[in-house]
Scaffold this motif. Structure first.
Motif, mmCIF file in Angstrom:
data_model
loop_
_atom_site.group_PDB
_atom_site.id
_atom_site.type_symbol
_atom_site.label_atom_id
_atom_site.label_comp_id
_atom_site.label_asym_id
_atom_site.label_seq_id
_atom_site.Cartn_x
_atom_site.Cartn_y
_atom_site.Cartn_z
ATOM 1 N N VAL A 51 74.253 142.099 -34.597
ATOM 2 C CA VAL A 51 75.134 141.345 -35.491
ATOM 3 C C VAL A 51 75.172 139.881 -35.074
ATOM 4 O O VAL A 51 75.096 138.972 -35.897
ATOM 5 C CB VAL A 51 76.554 141.946 -35.493
ATOM 6 C CG1 VAL A 51 77.520 141.031 -36.237
ATOM 7 C CG2 VAL A 51 76.548 143.327 -36.130
ATOM 8 N N SER A 52 75.272 139.642 -33.790
ATOM 9 C CA SER A 52 75.200 138.301 -33.245
ATOM 10 C C SER A 52 74.354 138.368 -31.976
ATOM 11 O O SER A 52 73.765 139.414 -31.677
ATOM 12 C CB SER A 52 76.597 137.752 -32.949
ATOM 13 O OG SER A 52 76.529 136.398 -32.566
ATOM 14 N N GLN A 53 74.286 137.262 -31.240
ATOM 15 C CA GLN A 53 73.514 137.278 -30.010
ATOM 16 C C GLN A 53 74.265 136.540 -28.919
ATOM 17 O O GLN A 53 75.214 135.807 -29.179
ATOM 18 C CB GLN A 53 72.111 136.697 -30.201
ATOM 19 C CG GLN A 53 72.084 135.220 -30.485
ATOM 20 C CD GLN A 53 72.109 134.906 -31.954
ATOM 21 O OE1 GLN A 53 72.519 135.721 -32.761
ATOM 22 N NE2 GLN A 53 71.701 133.703 -32.306
ATOM 23 N N ARG A 54 73.795 136.733 -27.701
ATOM 24 C CA ARG A 54 74.473 136.159 -26.546
ATOM 25 C C ARG A 54 74.607 134.637 -26.666
ATOM 26 O O ARG A 54 75.652 134.067 -26.327
ATOM 27 C CB ARG A 54 73.696 136.523 -25.270
ATOM 28 C CG ARG A 54 74.466 136.309 -23.983
ATOM 29 C CD ARG A 54 73.572 136.618 -22.798
ATOM 30 N NE ARG A 54 73.112 137.987 -22.810
ATOM 31 C CZ ARG A 54 73.598 138.952 -22.040
ATOM 32 N NH1 ARG A 54 74.601 138.694 -21.228
ATOM 33 N NH2 ARG A 54 73.090 140.174 -22.086
ATOM 34 N N GLY A 55 73.559 133.977 -27.160
ATOM 35 C CA GLY A 55 73.608 132.524 -27.277
ATOM 36 C C GLY A 55 74.718 132.043 -28.187
ATOM 37 O O GLY A 55 75.359 131.026 -27.931
ATOM 38 N N LYS A 56 74.972 132.768 -29.277
ATOM 39 C CA LYS A 56 76.043 132.363 -30.193
ATOM 40 C C LYS A 56 77.413 132.584 -29.551
ATOM 41 O O LYS A 56 78.346 131.796 -29.764
ATOM 42 C CB LYS A 56 75.937 133.136 -31.505
ATOM 43 C CG LYS A 56 76.893 132.654 -32.587
ATOM 44 C CD LYS A 56 76.574 133.251 -33.944
ATOM 45 C CE LYS A 56 75.304 132.667 -34.514
ATOM 46 N NZ LYS A 56 75.072 133.103 -35.931
ATOM 47 N N ILE A 57 77.520 133.638 -28.748
ATOM 48 C CA ILE A 57 78.772 133.875 -28.029
ATOM 49 C C ILE A 57 79.009 132.756 -27.020
ATOM 50 O O ILE A 57 80.141 132.313 -26.808
ATOM 51 C CB ILE A 57 78.748 135.253 -27.341
ATOM 52 C CG1 ILE A 57 78.675 136.361 -28.399
ATOM 53 C CG2 ILE A 57 79.983 135.451 -26.462
ATOM 54 C CD1 ILE A 57 78.486 137.744 -27.837
ATOM 55 N N GLU A 58 77.930 132.261 -26.394
ATOM 56 C CA GLU A 58 78.052 131.134 -25.477
ATOM 57 C C GLU A 58 78.565 129.896 -26.206
ATOM 58 O O GLU A 58 79.359 129.122 -25.652
ATOM 59 C CB GLU A 58 76.689 130.848 -24.831
ATOM 60 C CG GLU A 58 76.238 131.939 -23.867
ATOM 61 C CD GLU A 58 74.779 131.788 -23.456
ATOM 62 O OE1 GLU A 58 74.115 130.859 -23.972
ATOM 63 O OE2 GLU A 58 74.303 132.590 -22.636
ATOM 64 N N VAL A 59 78.127 129.696 -27.451
ATOM 65 C CA VAL A 59 78.619 128.574 -28.243
ATOM 66 C C VAL A 59 80.114 128.724 -28.495
ATOM 67 O O VAL A 59 80.880 127.752 -28.376
ATOM 68 C CB VAL A 59 77.853 128.474 -29.577
ATOM 69 C CG1 VAL A 59 78.501 127.439 -30.493
ATOM 70 C CG2 VAL A 59 76.389 128.113 -29.335
ATOM 71 N N TYR A 60 80.552 129.935 -28.847
ATOM 72 C CA TYR A 60 81.984 130.188 -29.052
ATOM 73 C C TYR A 60 82.773 129.900 -27.775
ATOM 74 O O TYR A 60 83.876 129.334 -27.814
ATOM 75 C CB TYR A 60 82.214 131.632 -29.499
ATOM 76 C CG TYR A 60 82.142 131.829 -30.999
ATOM 77 C CD1 TYR A 60 83.293 132.020 -31.755
ATOM 78 C CD2 TYR A 60 80.920 131.817 -31.662
ATOM 79 C CE1 TYR A 60 83.242 132.193 -33.129
ATOM 80 C CE2 TYR A 60 80.849 131.987 -33.036
ATOM 81 C CZ TYR A 60 82.005 132.177 -33.766
ATOM 82 O OH TYR A 60 81.938 132.336 -35.124
ATOM 83 N N ALA A 61 82.222 130.287 -26.627
ATOM 84 C CA ALA A 61 82.923 130.058 -25.366
ATOM 85 C C ALA A 61 83.046 128.558 -25.070
ATOM 86 O O ALA A 61 84.117 128.094 -24.644
ATOM 87 C CB ALA A 61 82.188 130.767 -24.231
ATOM 88 N N ARG A 62 81.983 127.809 -25.306
ATOM 89 C CA ARG A 62 82.008 126.369 -25.028
ATOM 90 C C ARG A 62 82.979 125.638 -25.936
ATOM 91 O O ARG A 62 83.599 124.650 -25.536
ATOM 92 C CB ARG A 62 80.602 125.765 -25.197
ATOM 93 C CG ARG A 62 79.642 126.059 -24.086
ATOM 94 C CD ARG A 62 78.489 125.051 -24.096
ATOM 95 N NE ARG A 62 77.895 124.930 -25.417
ATOM 96 C CZ ARG A 62 76.937 125.713 -25.880
ATOM 97 N NH1 ARG A 62 76.491 126.703 -25.126
ATOM 98 N NH2 ARG A 62 76.435 125.534 -27.082
ATOM 99 N N THR A 63 83.111 126.105 -27.157
ATOM 100 C CA THR A 63 83.973 125.419 -28.129
ATOM 101 C C THR A 63 85.381 125.998 -28.185
ATOM 102 O O THR A 63 86.208 125.535 -28.970
ATOM 103 C CB THR A 63 83.340 125.477 -29.531
ATOM 104 O OG1 THR A 63 83.081 126.847 -29.887
ATOM 105 C CG2 THR A 63 82.026 124.706 -29.554
ATOM 106 N N GLY A 64 85.661 127.018 -27.369
ATOM 107 C CA GLY A 64 86.997 127.587 -27.304
ATOM 108 C C GLY A 64 87.409 128.390 -28.518
ATOM 109 O O GLY A 64 88.607 128.538 -28.794
ATOM 110 N N LYS A 65 86.447 128.932 -29.246
ATOM 111 C CA LYS A 65 86.742 129.710 -30.446
ATOM 112 C C LYS A 65 86.822 131.199 -30.141
ATOM 113 O O LYS A 65 86.198 131.693 -29.207
ATOM 114 C CB LYS A 65 85.667 129.470 -31.507
ATOM 115 C CG LYS A 65 85.608 128.041 -32.040
ATOM 116 C CD LYS A 65 84.519 127.911 -33.092
ATOM 117 C CE LYS A 65 84.438 126.498 -33.647
ATOM 118 N NZ LYS A 65 83.342 126.373 -34.657
ATOM 119 N N THR A 66 87.568 131.918 -30.955
ATOM 120 C CA THR A 66 87.657 133.376 -30.862
ATOM 121 C C THR A 66 86.549 134.005 -31.705
ATOM 122 O O THR A 66 86.300 133.584 -32.835
ATOM 123 C CB THR A 66 89.021 133.873 -31.374
ATOM 124 O OG1 THR A 66 90.048 133.303 -30.547
ATOM 125 C CG2 THR A 66 89.107 135.392 -31.315
#
Length: 366
Positions: free
Chosen positions: A184-199
């Protein structure tokens, strides 16, 4: 977190090439590696671009689990096929060579397919099919990766995000370009969410107890610890078609491993039995199809263009102004970013400064 900055793509590429050279990557190979990473950001695929320079490539070379100047061995070769061994070297370099070989074979005999074993992360999968498009071919590439996806009805991370990526020439300004994971998603996109502080949205991840999780920072830790897994394309269970993403992920695993005698599933974790870090030993595959072995190139390009234009002109759902076809958003991002530059998050700019200091690289302002 600080302010992000924006720099021209060429400026960023020059810096990254210097970083790779500083790590021992030969000059021509360093140019390929930098180009692959910049190509991702230019097309709006921020999850696989410049932000991965340090954690994926720099840190792994420094840790000794990825080799900057490994030889590329041709293990087996036929008129339309080849098996390459990357010897744990730069994944982008061996992949560039592998797709170039596939295209050369396709232009001679209609089809060309190459596979690679004992490799490392090769950047955006779409870079290589786009190489085929430039030569009037249809391109396909895929790769396995460290375990991240749980099988349908499972909760253990077993399969990588395992993309299957296609590119085809059209009579429009941009090619048909489908670059996506089988999760559904990938680790890299989750890293983007973490860097930008998004849920994160619900359903991207399944935990050991079967629940989902939305905190990207915790998810990144849990993925490494084996306490969470990404869900296959289609989501948890079968109701949304999760078995389809699961099945395609397995196909990618087979073509990336079994076909060339490579490593698979848990063997790609990057850790040995004692918990020590080791090379990832990934596998990739590349297919080129010479269109003119089947029909005239211009006829094909017009046909696929007509297909895409018809799809975009079809009736839209209430409230929707536009229907996209694959590659359109990436082309729009490319047109903007190639002129306005690429945005660099403050955290990535700090990583650039750190690498520059450690390698003694000057002349760049981050």
């Amino acid at each position: 977190m600080g302010e992000s900055i924006r720099k021209p793509a060429g400026y960023i590429k020059d810096f990254m090439q210097q970083v790779f050279i500083g790590l021992g990557v030969p000059v021509a190979d360093a140019e390929i590696c930098a180009d692959v990473l910049v190509a991702a950001d230019l097309r709006g695929i921020d999850s696989h671009g410049i932000n991965r320079l340090k954690p994926i490539y720099y840190d792994r070379i420094k840790a000794g689990i990825q080799y900057p100047n490994a030889p590329i061995d041709i293990v087996r070769e036929g008129p339309t096929t080849a098996v390459l061994d990357a010897n744990n070297g730069m994944g982008m370099v061996v992949s560039h060579k592998a797709m170039a070989m596939a295209v050369e074979k396709a232009k001679k005999l209609g089809l060309g397919m190459t596979v690679v074993r004992n490799s490392t992360h090769y950047g955006i999968a779409g870079y290589y099919p786009l190489m085929a498009v430039e030569q009037g071919c249809i391109g396909l590439s895929g790769t396995n990766a460290r375990p991240s996806i749980a099988p349908t009805f499972g909760v253990e991370n077993m399969l990588g995000t395992n993309p299957q990526t296609w590119a085809m020439p059209t009579d429009e300004e941009f090619p048909f370009f489908l670059d996506c994971a089988t999760s559904v998603s990938q680790r890299g996109k989750i890293e983007v969410y973490a860097r930008t502080g998004k849920t994160m949205p619900e359903g991207w991840v399944v935990r050991r107890d079967g629940s989902t999780a939305t905190d990207p920072n915790q998810v990144l830790k849990d993925l490494i610890a084996g306490e969470a897994a990404l869900t296959p394309l289609g989501g948890i269970g079968e109701d949304g078609g999760g078995y389809k993403g699961y099945g395609y992920a397995v196909v990618t695993e087979v073509l990336s491993a079994a076909l060339q005698g490579g490593q698979f599933l848990k063997a790609l974790s990057g850790f040995d039995e004692a918990g020590e870090r080791r090379p990832y030993r990934l596998g990739h595959f590349f297919l080129a199809i010479d269109i003119e072995a089947f029909t005239e190139l211009e006829i094909f390009k017009k046909s696929i263009g007509d297909i895409l234009r018809s799809l975009r002109a079809s009736d839209k759902a209430p409230g929707q102004e536009r229907i996209y076809t694959a590659g359109e958003k990436e082309w729009e991002a490319y047109r903007v970013r190639s002129v306005e530059g690429i945005e660099i998050p403050a955290s990535v700019a700090q990583e650039f400064r750190t690498m520059a200091d450690e390698l003694g690289i000057s002349g760049f302002d981050w």
